[in-house]
Design an enzyme around this catalytic site. Structure first.
Site, short mmCIF file in Angstrom:
data_model
loop_
_atom_site.label_atom_id
_atom_site.label_comp_id
_atom_site.label_asym_id
_atom_site.label_seq_id
_atom_site.Cartn_x
_atom_site.Cartn_y
_atom_site.Cartn_z
N TYR A 1 -1.72 0.23 10.15
CA TYR A 1 -2.03 -0.46 8.88
C TYR A 1 -0.81 -0.42 7.96
CZ TYR A 1 -3.74 -1.12 4.16
OH TYR A 1 -3.87 -1.53 2.87
N THR B 1 0.82 -1.22 0.00
CA THR B 1 0.00 0.00 0.00
C THR B 1 0.85 1.26 0.00
OG1 THR B 1 -1.52 1.29 1.38
CG2 THR B 1 -0.13 -0.26 2.53
N1 UFG Z 1 -12.94 11.50 1.67
C1 UFG Z 1 -13.97 12.39 1.87
N2 UFG Z 1 -15.17 11.90 2.25
C2 UFG Z 1 -15.41 10.56 2.43
C3 UFG Z 1 -14.35 9.65 2.21
C4 UFG Z 1 -13.13 10.15 1.83
O1 UFG Z 1 -13.79 13.60 1.73
O2 UFG Z 1 -16.54 10.19 2.79
C5 UFG Z 1 -11.65 12.01 1.21
C6 UFG Z 1 -10.47 11.70 2.12
O3 UFG Z 1 -10.35 12.68 3.12
C7 UFG Z 1 -9.33 11.66 1.11
C8 UFG Z 1 -9.96 11.12 -0.15
O4 UFG Z 1 -11.35 11.36 -0.02
O5 UFG Z 1 -8.86 12.96 0.86
C9 UFG Z 1 -9.76 9.63 -0.36
O6 UFG Z 1 -10.13 8.93 0.83
P1 UFG Z 1 -10.37 7.36 0.86
O7 UFG Z 1 -10.89 7.03 2.23
O8 UFG Z 1 -11.18 6.96 -0.31
O9 UFG Z 1 -8.93 6.76 0.65
P2 UFG Z 1 -7.56 7.07 1.43
O10 UFG Z 1 -6.73 7.94 0.52
O11 UFG Z 1 -7.78 7.56 2.80
O12 UFG Z 1 -6.97 5.60 1.59
C10 UFG Z 1 -6.16 5.02 0.65
C11 UFG Z 1 -6.32 3.50 0.71
C12 UFG Z 1 -5.80 2.97 2.00
C13 UFG Z 1 -4.40 3.47 2.21
C14 UFG Z 1 -4.34 4.96 2.13
C15 UFG Z 1 -2.94 5.49 2.24
O13 UFG Z 1 -7.65 3.16 0.54
O14 UFG Z 1 -5.80 1.56 1.98
O15 UFG Z 1 -4.84 5.40 0.89
O16 UFG Z 1 -2.96 6.77 2.77
F1 UFG Z 1 -3.93 3.09 3.41
#
Ligand code: UFG
Length: 336
Positions: free
Chosen positions: A148, A124
């Site tokens: 994680y 990841t």
């Molecule tokens: N976001 C929102 N609203 C939501 C969900 C997400 O604004 O309801 C934003 C988050 O703040 C972020 C972006 O959308 O800026 C993407 O968020 P996600 O939760 O879709 O994904 P992440 O980037 O947090 O997570 C991903 C992978 C993880 C990994 C991580 C590394 O899914 O497995 O990147 O930072 F660990």
């Protein structure tokens, strides 16, 4: 390619889950015989094609894994099984070190004992932590900011040390933001309690939730919302098949590679794209930042492009959203 021409069967751990089930489809589409081991805590047996054996159990069960490797003529393992929710890893770190690090250790030991030669690991971008420079190269410092990411990085370290001591090679693919669903509607993201942006947005578009929270508008990005590199799950799955072929052709080599498109979209850009695909306007609610979210995460994907013949086929945000939406509708039908 017909199955008879393949030298062995590929074991997919977590093959009933979101990314694992797409890897099973890519392997089968490429003619590989496949077996799956999954404990079905978050996966679904219906996600596995009929011609793929499902062994129900845990990858930390060395006796079960050992029997499976022998009985199914396994020559390579693709390891997807594990826990994946970042905030949960912060409140329950030992679950992550058990399900990700310790379970991987047991699996790798069984693999070494059985003389399996190739291992592909689901890693990841969370192994990098907060990037100093974007796009991120594989040589960037790995400083995870949550258990994680650390639990996955520890498995990368184990693999690095094990391949130096045993006749095994590995490829760790560091995924950026995985989204979308099989374009043929055979699988998709099905686990309840989604936290990922595109999944949440298509749930809102299909009436499963009322609005989408935008977690912070004061990031250091052009529109103030978080920027991510969204990769279609089927492209990601195909990358695993190419990685397998690379490991077979280069038995003395192991490698770690980013898996992303090298292009970022902000939260607001994603939501605007969802509106255009659905011809609706999803309600956005500005909410506070989520702890631990970096401003910007985008892959430098030059290594994977230079190393594998893999070329993204679905590098198109509307297609990613459209496929995720189509799957959401299939799920809604299934649950009626
Ligand atoms: N976001 C929102 N609203 C939501 C969900 C997400 O604004 O309801 C934003 C988050 O703040 C972020 C972006 O959308 O800026 C993407 O968020 P996600 O939760 O879709 O994904 P992440 O980037 O947090 O997570 C991903 C992978 C993880 C990994 C991580 C590394 O899914 O497995 O990147 O930072 F660990």
């Amino acid at each position: 390619m017909p199955i008879e021409s393949k030298p062995f069967t590929v074991l997919v751990t977590g093959g009933a889950g979101y990314i694992g089930s797409h890897a099973v489809l890519s392997l089968r589409d490429a003619g590989w015989p496949v077996a799956v081991i999954d404990n079905l805590t978050t996966g679904f047996s219906w996600a596995i094609p009929d011609d793929v054996a499902l062994i129900e159990g845990d990858v930390s069960d060395m006796a079960l894994v050992g029997r499976t490797l022998a009985e199914h003529n396994i020559g390579a393992v693709m390891h997807f099984a594990g826990s994946i929710v970042v905030p949960e890893s912060v409140v329950d770190p030992l679950k992550y070190y058990r399900n990700n690090t310790a379970a991987s250790r047991a699996l790798i030991e069984a693999v070494v004992q059985a003389g399996v030669k190739h291992f592909i690991f689901s890693s990841t971008a969370a192994t990098y932590g907060i990037p100093e420079e974007v796009p991120l190269r594989e040589t960037a410092p790995t400083r995870p900011i949550n258990p994680y990411g650390m639990s996955k990085l520890m498995t990368e370290y184990m693999l690095r040390d094990v391949v130096a001591a045993h006749p095994l090679n590995f490829c760790a693919l560091r995924y950026f933001n995985v989204a979308g669903a099989d374009p043929q509607g055979r699988s998709g993201q099905s686990t309840a309690g989604a936290t990922h942006l595109i999944k949440i947005a298509v749930e809102a578009a299909t009436g499963k939730r009322g609005h989408v929270g935008v977690f912070g508008t004061d990031y250091d990005t052009p529109d103030g919302t978080g920027v991510r590199d969204y990769i279609h799950v089927s492209d990601l799955a195909d990358a695993h098949v190419h990685a397998l072929e690379y490991l077979i052709a280069n038995p003395a080599e192991s490698l770690i590679m980013n898996c992303g498109y090298g292009q970022g979209y902000s939260v607001l850009e994603v939501l605007d794209a969802v509106d255009r695909v659905t011809n609706m306007t999803i309600e956005r609610r500005i909410e506070p930042r989520r702890a631990g979210d970096p401003d910007l995460l985008v892959a430098d994907n030059s290594k994977i492009l230079a190393t594998l013949p893999w070329r993204p086929k679905r590098n198109d945000l509307p297609q990613i959203i459209g496929d995720a939406l189509a799957w959401e509708r299939i799920l809604a039908e299934r649950q009626r």
